[in-house]
Scaffold this motif. Structure first.
Motif, PDB file in Angstrom:
ATOM      1  N   VAL A  50      36.377 -33.751 -47.228  1.00  0.00           N
ATOM      2  CA  VAL A  50      37.516 -33.656 -48.234  1.00  0.00           C
ATOM      3  C   VAL A  50      38.750 -33.852 -47.313  1.00  0.00           C
ATOM      4  O   VAL A  50      39.055 -33.307 -46.007  1.00  0.00           O
ATOM      5  CB  VAL A  50      37.622 -32.324 -48.644  1.00  0.00           C
ATOM      6  N   GLN A  51      39.718 -35.085 -47.856  1.00  0.00           N
ATOM      7  CA  GLN A  51      40.927 -35.205 -47.232  1.00  0.00           C
ATOM      8  C   GLN A  51      42.176 -35.002 -48.000  1.00  0.00           C
ATOM      9  O   GLN A  51      42.144 -35.100 -49.111  1.00  0.00           O
ATOM     10  CB  GLN A  51      40.642 -36.781 -46.953  1.00  0.00           C
ATOM     11  N   ALA A 110      41.806 -32.202 -43.275  1.00  0.00           N
ATOM     12  CA  ALA A 110      40.318 -32.559 -43.497  1.00  0.00           C
ATOM     13  C   ALA A 110      39.612 -31.353 -43.318  1.00  0.00           C
ATOM     14  O   ALA A 110      39.955 -30.461 -42.657  1.00  0.00           O
ATOM     15  CB  ALA A 110      39.796 -33.691 -42.435  1.00  0.00           C
ATOM     16  N   SER A 111      38.677 -31.290 -44.064  1.00  0.00           N
ATOM     17  CA  SER A 111      37.613 -30.317 -44.358  1.00  0.00           C
ATOM     18  C   SER A 111      36.151 -31.053 -44.168  1.00  0.00           C
ATOM     19  O   SER A 111      36.067 -31.803 -45.081  1.00  0.00           O
ATOM     20  CB  SER A 111      37.760 -29.597 -45.568  1.00  0.00           C
ATOM     21  N   ILE A 112      35.461 -30.497 -43.274  1.00  0.00           N
ATOM     22  CA  ILE A 112      33.981 -30.829 -43.457  1.00  0.00           C
ATOM     23  C   ILE A 112      33.303 -29.729 -43.907  1.00  0.00           C
ATOM     24  O   ILE A 112      33.221 -28.460 -43.295  1.00  0.00           O
ATOM     25  CB  ILE A 112      33.491 -31.129 -42.065  1.00  0.00           C
ATOM     26  N   GLY A 140      46.351 -45.612 -38.658  1.00  0.00           N
ATOM     27  CA  GLY A 140      45.829 -44.740 -37.723  1.00  0.00           C
ATOM     28  C   GLY A 140      44.977 -43.770 -38.155  1.00  0.00           C
ATOM     29  O   GLY A 140      44.022 -42.985 -37.933  1.00  0.00           O
ATOM     30  N   LEU A 141      45.641 -43.054 -39.284  1.00  0.00           N
ATOM     31  CA  LEU A 141      45.051 -41.862 -40.124  1.00  0.00           C
ATOM     32  C   LEU A 141      43.559 -42.155 -40.800  1.00  0.00           C
ATOM     33  O   LEU A 141      42.675 -41.438 -40.723  1.00  0.00           O
ATOM     34  CB  LEU A 141      45.986 -41.448 -41.154  1.00  0.00           C
ATOM     35  N   PHE A 164      40.273 -29.332 -40.257  1.00  0.00           N
ATOM     36  CA  PHE A 164      40.909 -30.036 -39.153  1.00  0.00           C
ATOM     37  C   PHE A 164      42.415 -30.217 -39.651  1.00  0.00           C
ATOM     38  O   PHE A 164      42.700 -30.395 -41.003  1.00  0.00           O
ATOM     39  CB  PHE A 164      40.167 -31.298 -39.130  1.00  0.00           C
ATOM     40  N   ILE A 165      43.222 -30.732 -38.747  1.00  0.00           N
ATOM     41  CA  ILE A 165      44.456 -31.531 -39.015  1.00  0.00           C
ATOM     42  C   ILE A 165      44.127 -32.868 -38.453  1.00  0.00           C
ATOM     43  O   ILE A 165      43.890 -32.962 -37.257  1.00  0.00           O
ATOM     44  CB  ILE A 165      45.640 -30.759 -38.642  1.00  0.00           C
TER      45      ILE A 165
END
Length: 416
Positions: free
Chosen positions: A322-323, A221-223, A295-296, A286-287
């Motif tokens: 962004v996932q 994931a990116s913020i 759960g994801l 992030f991971i």
């Protein structure tokens, strides 16, 4: 009775770990480091020398090989054994100097290149099971590289045994060595036609007897935070600093749960792994990990909501979330092919070990391979304290892993 050559296996492993194969998460090439091919070239030549067929080292650093079937049965599935040649970027893999500690007596082992690195039963209780046996460590200033050169050496030694003992009946045995597993790209360029197997096994596990048929499902994931830039000398009421917003988002994450350092067993987590940018635009990487897809989704929703609350406090600031899918829980596939895990469990038992069926708090090449048409659980090698200077492995564990491979080949042939 299967007797794996102990001295040959030790010499093989100690030779392999001295080849620097560290991968690089920041590289855009494939493989991410050209030096990984140094070991791949050695493996290809050794496979040819021992009599393996269809040996190939491709441009991406993958090694493919076949031990042809010697059974008269026509319905024996082709089985693949796979390990990765690269070592983790977490700790230096340059100039690894392995040390063989014969007849380990249970006392602390002070590693000579850095005497602050002390291997002890107190910190590594599994050492207790290796008293009287031989163990291998590095010298204190590097990792050892048992992850996963132990798997590589075990597969190679098992291959040598099968070729040297043609009375052991088996179907086609496929061997694959991959680059870049440690940076999440281990099967990015793999050629499944060259793999040519119906089922597979990675040799990339820990304690003797362990059999892992479940992994995390994993996303990135990116913020991306967009601030408002202005000249700092005239910025009052105008400047919105994306770096400071990023820091506030990180500070808003819980400290007592939902992180790698506060979770265990079947608990998932969200883990910040990178921070890059300037005052105008900053990205936090992030991971995201869980055993279920549901759960994801929950983790993503929670992380996005935290970020939106923080960014919403700053007029003019915006964000993007962004996932990126990385891999999925191998169990979803393996449950459709119960014989794959059952045969591995039987092989471990035939080697004289108790089966320890576990889930991985992570993933292997097998996680991705399972979804690419090769159901692929993970078998032990014995590696311990991986990715660090106190990494070690027990020789007896490696011997048992090689024996397990041979039994597994026989069981698939017997059951056909």
């Amino acid at each position: 009775m299967i007797v794996i050559d102990k001295e040959a296996l030790v010499a093989r492993f100690m030779r392999y770990v001295q080849v620097d194969t560290q991968s690089d998460p920041e590289s855009s090439t494939f493989p991410t480091t050209e030096k990984q091919k140094d070991l791949s070239k050695i493996l290809a030549e050794e496979l040819k020398a021992m009599g393996a067929q269809q040996v190939e080292l491709d441009a991406f650093g993958y090694v493919y090989a076949t031990i042809p079937a010697n059974t008269t049965k026509s319905n024996v599935p082709a089985i693949c054994f796979c390990s990765h040649v690269d070592t983790a970027p977490d700790c230096s893999g340059t100039n690894v100097q392995p040390i063989l500690h014969k007849n380990y007596d249970g006392n602390d082992i002070v590693l000579p290149k850095d005497t602050t690195q002390v291997l002890s039963i107190k910190k590594s209780p599994y050492l207790q099971q290796h008293i009287g046996g031989d163990i291998i460590t590095a010298s204190g200033d590097t990792l050892l590289g048992a992850d996963d050169k132990s798997g590589v050496a075990i597969i190679m030694q098992a291959a040598q045994y099968l070729i040297s003992n043609p009375t052991i009946l088996h179907g086609d045995i496929k061997i694959v060595f991959t680059p870049d597993e440690e940076v999440g790209k281990g099967v990015a360029k793999i050629d499944m036609e060259k793999v040519g197997a119906q089922f597979g096994y990675t040799l990339d596990g820990g304690e003797a007897g362990s059999l892992e048929d479940e992994s995390f499902s994993a996303d990135g994931a990116s913020i991306i935070i967009n601030g408002v830039i202005a000249h700092p000398g005239y910025a009052k009421g105008k400047l919105v600093n994306a770096l400071k917003i990023a820091g506030e988002i990180l500070a808003a994450l819980p400290t007592d749960e939902w992180s790698p350092e506060t979770t265990e067993k079947r608990q998932g987590f969200v883990h910040p792994v990178s921070l890059n940018g300037i005052a105008e635009k900053t990205t936090i990487g992030f991971i995201v990990r869980d055993y279920t897809r549901e759960g994801l989704v929950a983790h993503h929703n929670r992380l996005k909501a935290i970020a939106e609350v923080v960014v919403g406090k700053y007029k003019g600031a915006t964000m993007e979330y962004v996932q990126t899918e990385q891999y999925r829980n191998m169990k979803e596939v393996l449950d459709q092919y119960p014989a794959v895990v059952a045969n591995a469990a039987k092989a471990i038992e035939r080697s004289g070990l108790q089966v320890i069926q576990e889930n991985i708090r992570g993933g292997t090449d097998g996680s991705r391979l399972s979804y690419m048409g090769l159901p692929c659980p993970n078998i032990f090698t014995g590696m311990q304290n991986i990715h660090g200077k106190q990494e070690w492995i027990g020789v007896n564990d490696m011997l048992k892993a090689a024996e397990t491979i041979v039994h597994l080949c026989m069981i698939w042939e017997e059951n056909a």
